[in-house]
Write a protein that holds these residues in place. Structure first.
Motif, PDB file in Angstrom:
ATOM      1  N   ILE A 191      -3.847   5.375  10.670  1.00  0.00           N
ATOM      2  CA  ILE A 191      -4.168   5.308   9.238  1.00  0.00           C
ATOM      3  C   ILE A 191      -3.654   3.989   8.670  1.00  0.00           C
ATOM      4  O   ILE A 191      -4.350   3.282   7.941  1.00  0.00           O
ATOM      5  N   GLU A 192      -2.444   3.690   9.065  1.00  0.00           N
ATOM      6  CA  GLU A 192      -1.826   2.474   8.554  1.00  0.00           C
ATOM      7  C   GLU A 192      -2.636   1.242   8.953  1.00  0.00           C
ATOM      8  O   GLU A 192      -2.945   0.391   8.123  1.00  0.00           O
ATOM      9  N   LEU A 193      -3.017   1.175  10.218  1.00  0.00           N
ATOM     10  CA  LEU A 193      -3.782   0.022  10.685  1.00  0.00           C
ATOM     11  C   LEU A 193      -5.132  -0.054   9.971  1.00  0.00           C
ATOM     12  O   LEU A 193      -5.575  -1.129   9.559  1.00  0.00           O
ATOM     13  N   THR A 194      -5.778   1.111   9.802  1.00  0.00           N
ATOM     14  CA  THR A 194      -7.083   1.129   9.134  1.00  0.00           C
ATOM     15  C   THR A 194      -6.966   0.578   7.712  1.00  0.00           C
ATOM     16  O   THR A 194      -7.834  -0.160   7.253  1.00  0.00           O
ATOM     17  N   LEU A 195      -5.882   0.947   7.029  1.00  0.00           N
ATOM     18  CA  LEU A 195      -5.697   0.470   5.654  1.00  0.00           C
ATOM     19  C   LEU A 195      -5.327  -1.012   5.631  1.00  0.00           C
ATOM     20  O   LEU A 195      -5.799  -1.767   4.779  1.00  0.00           O
ATOM     21  N   GLU A 238       3.313   1.350   2.599  1.00  0.00           N
ATOM     22  CA  GLU A 238       4.357   2.350   2.496  1.00  0.00           C
ATOM     23  C   GLU A 238       3.703   3.710   2.439  1.00  0.00           C
ATOM     24  O   GLU A 238       2.787   3.933   1.669  1.00  0.00           O
ATOM     25  N   PHE A 239       4.116   4.601   3.288  1.00  0.00           N
ATOM     26  CA  PHE A 239       3.667   5.977   3.147  1.00  0.00           C
ATOM     27  C   PHE A 239       4.900   6.731   2.682  1.00  0.00           C
ATOM     28  O   PHE A 239       5.873   6.855   3.412  1.00  0.00           O
ATOM     29  N   ILE A 270       0.868  -1.175   0.000  1.00  0.00           N
ATOM     30  CA  ILE A 270       0.000   0.000   0.000  1.00  0.00           C
ATOM     31  C   ILE A 270       0.902   1.220   0.000  1.00  0.00           C
ATOM     32  O   ILE A 270       1.729   1.365   0.899  1.00  0.00           O
ATOM     33  N   VAL A 271       0.767   2.057  -0.976  1.00  0.00           N
ATOM     34  CA  VAL A 271       1.591   3.263  -1.008  1.00  0.00           C
ATOM     35  C   VAL A 271       0.687   4.476  -0.908  1.00  0.00           C
ATOM     36  O   VAL A 271      -0.217   4.669  -1.721  1.00  0.00           O
TER      37      VAL A 271
END
Ligand code: SF4
Ligand code: SF4
Lengths: 437, 255
Positions: A408-412, A433-434, A21-22
């Motif tokens: 945000i990361e966990l939600t995604l 990946e952000f 996920i970017v």
């Protein structure tokens, strides 16, 4: 929360396979938001070319272990369709039971081992053992039950041994089936335990809705798994024969896995799609479970796929008991030891479409007159969901930018896991990946 | 090795059936984590650590990235175990080794074939790194896995049976597949499974790999009876040996 988001986290774990996920946000604006799947290709469609009709199901079982019976079943149906082989009512019932049992196993694994830890805020099922011992034990018992029932029919739960074109090499033991029936009956208390916990935790499931198209099989007489015609929540019934146009596979730049679309930019397959399309045919216990969560047809929250799986767990137990009763009433019709069903080998093309844990699965083979495959096509459910995950992310990310990065990361990650992607079938890398600009 | 060794599971190209067999230990999985500390198991947990002693590796090597990743794991681990046939000798993935690679990618990806990065052959992990122990099988047998883990903890030198499946098949008193006019790979396949598939009513597909030297170790009695030799069935009837067959041939030639 800063205006610029930069998160880079390797491997979204607890899904079967990997992806990426970017998300890239600069000055509060989303610049990139991509669901990338980097495939480590396995080339099954090519591996099948030149194989004999007696081998196809054996080879394709190895596409994915968690749904190996599913691939075996779709494969056998394709071969049987190509050669005009009929299955006896008893064999069809056994096929269904093995498929139900594997789906039960897969749903329990996903829900209990992979999704539940998110909701409890833990990294795996092990730490939950301390706080929720009874529930974890129930999960393990249900998982074992699914596996034991598969094993009783298929010989082995991972990569079936008895499934053959036209039937089975060996029949299950009736006493064993009878004992399994009793265990299915007493599994209700375990389902209740898991349902209680999930109800308690359901506030943790993000409240996110995005209207999409749901595609699944549908059957006039039952909640479709083994057989049926295709159904779209947007356009109604569709012909399985037209599946290639319906799934419309494309290879996209960001991913080496194929993406699909039908009536709109993306569609969803899997437990939630089936539940939305075929809700009325669920058994009474399954409906009761759905009711506890207020889950009704027309649910557009992808996170509820977890709940839909629990509803299906209940349904699979109910329907397996019914199938077992029919089988055991009057006993199984015997067959010789080391049975090889009669098959008249002929040239032809056949499609096998089956609802499997993660959605509708297609195998299509063309055979020459010697019974060798000349062309093969397999469309797996996970690939059909990629585009929908992408669309969900695009809509979801801008609405949660004010949250802390790790949230945000966990939600995604939870979004991806809700789809239960079995990327091992085709693909291999899942990272979040952000990216910093 | 420490008293409660740290173990990690890694998957390369495969179906993840061997890791699933580990999960399928069900309650016993919780006993297992009493004797080993699992620090990485992507299929069932989010944690990950690079500090481990035993690495269980599932799947074949198919990309340059796989090779790099595998070399890194080898550096971290004291003991590397090949888990399942794909890791042990290429397994089912190696069917395509006999096919022209350009045709292979085109068949699957059509015009987009050039977007796919992969090696022309699927290979076992021993083609890249040294392997300390092997658990063959497609999938692995749960009991064999438990035995190997117990052995590793106790420091026992791992061994692999080198008798053909036929030996076990006779012990099980199965009706030989050749008597039923079927071709069976039992005479040349490494035993250890109790001739499982024959017991389930079919024949051996060769999933545990070949015996060390088919020309010497094969169960020739059965073959001769049916006018076949080891060479013939190795060449003509295998599914799993796309990497192993040419490799063995080279080795036998060198001897
Ligand atoms: S050895 Fe068999 S079970 Fe293991 S990964 Fe390979 S295909 Fe799957
Ligand atoms: S009988 Fe052959 S194919 Fe079956 S498990 Fe044993 S080695 Fe594998």
């Amino acid at each position: 929360m800063s205006e610029t988001i930069d998160i880079e986290s390797e491997y979204v774990t607890r899904v079967e396979g990997h992806g990426n996920i970017v998300v890239n946000v600069a000055d509060g604006e989303v610049e990139t938001c991509e669901w990338q799947v980097v495939e480590s290709p396995r080339f099954f469609e090519s591996m099948l070319v030149g194989r004999d009709w007696t081998e196809a199901h054996h080879v394709t079982a190895r596409i994915c272990a968690i749904c190996s019976i599913s691939h075996t079943t779709a494969s056998l149906k394709a071969t049987e369709a190509a050669m005009g082989v009929d299955l006896s009512a008893q064999d069809e019932r056994l096929r269904k039971l093995a498929l139900y049992a594997e789906t039960l196993q897969s749903h329990v694994l996903h829900l209990g081992y992979l999704a539940l830890p998110d909701l409890v805020g833990k990294q795996s099922v092990l730490p939950i053992l301390d706080s929720h011992e009874a529930e974890v034990e129930a999960v393990v018992r249900l998982h074992r039950l699914g596996n034991d029932l598969t094993e009783a029919i298929a010989g082995r739960s991972v990569h079936a041994q008895r499934h053959l074109p036209g039937g089975f090499s060996k029949l299950p033991d009736e006493d064993e089936l009878d004992a399994l029936r009793t265990r299915l009956e007493s599994a209700w208390s375990d389902v209740e335990l898991v349902a209680d916990l999930l109800v308690e935790l359901s506030d943790e499931l993000p409240d996110f809705e995005r209207e999409t198209e749901f595609i699944s099989l549908t059957h006039p007489d039952e909640y479709a798994f083994y057989d049926g015609t295709l159904y779209s929540s947007d356009t109604g019934e569709l012909d399985v024969e037209d599946y290639r146009e319906i799934v419309d596979e494309v290879v996209v730049e960001q991913s080496t896995a194929k993406f699909t679309s039908h009536a709109r930019e993306s569609y969803m397959v899997g437990a939630l799609a089936r539940l939305n399309n075929n809700f009325e045919q669920l058994g009474p216990m399954a409906k009761a479970v759905a009711d506890r969560f207020g889950l009704e047809p027309g649910s557009h929250n992808p996170y509820l796929n977890n709940v839909a799986q629990l509803v299906e767990i209940a349904h699979l137990i109910e329907t397996s008991i019914v199938e077992l009763d029919t089988l055991l009433d009057g006993g199984l019709d015997p067959q010789p030891d080391y049975h090889t069903p009669d098959v008249e080998v002929e040239a032809g093309t056949g499609i096998g479409a089956v609802e499997v844990p993660r959605g509708v699965l297609f195998h299509e083979y063309t055979y020459d007159e010697d019974g060798e495959i000349t062309d093969a096509n397999c469309v797996i459910p996970t690939n059909q969901n990629h585009a929908n995950i992408q669309q969900d992310m695009e809509e979801l990310v801008p609405t949660i930018l004010d949250r802390p990065e790790d949230e945000i990361e966990l939600t995604l990650e939870m979004l991806v896991r809700a789809y239960d992607p079995c990327i091992s079938c085709s693909t291999h890398y899942l990272d979040v990946e952000f990216v910093d600009e | 090795m420490t008293e409660r060794p740290r173990v990690a599971f890694f998957d390369f190209t495969g179906c993840e059936g061997d890791q699933l067999q580990v999960v399928n230990l069900e309650e016993r999985l919780f006993d297992l984590v009493e004797v080993v500390e699992v620090v990485s198991f992507r299929e069932a947990m989010s944690e990950h650590s690079d500090d481990y002693e035993i690495a269980f590796i599932e799947g074949s090597v198919v990309t340059a990235h796989d090779e790099e990743r595998l070399a890194g794991i080898r550096e971290n681990a004291d003991v590397v175990v090949a888990l399942g046939s794909c890791a042990a000798f290429g397994g089912i993935n190696a069917i395509r080794n006999d096919q022209d690679f350009e045709t292979v990618t085109e068949r699957v990806y059509g015009d987009d074939a050039d977007m796919i990065e992969a090696n022309p052959e699927a290979r076992p992990i021993e083609s890249v790194v040294e392997v300390d122990a092997t658990i063959p099988g497609c999938p692995i047998d749960r009991e064999e896995f438990v035995q190997v883990v117990t052995g590793l903890i106790r420091g026992v030198e791992p061994t692999l049976p080198n008798h053909p499946v036929c030996v076990e098949c006779k012990l099980e008193e199965n009706e030989c597949a050749f008597h039923r006019d079927e071709i069976c790979l039992g005479p040349v396949t490494r035993g250890g499974c109790g001739a499982d598939c024959v017991g389930e009513g079919t024949h051996c597909w060769g999933c545990r790999g070949m015996v060390d030297t088919p020309s010497e170790d094969a169960y020739t009695a059965v073959l001769e009876e049916h006018g076949l030799d080891a060479e013939e069935i190795v060449e003509q009837y295998q599914l799993y040996w796309g990497w192993q067959r040419p490799e063995r041939a080279t080795q036998e030639e060198a001897q």
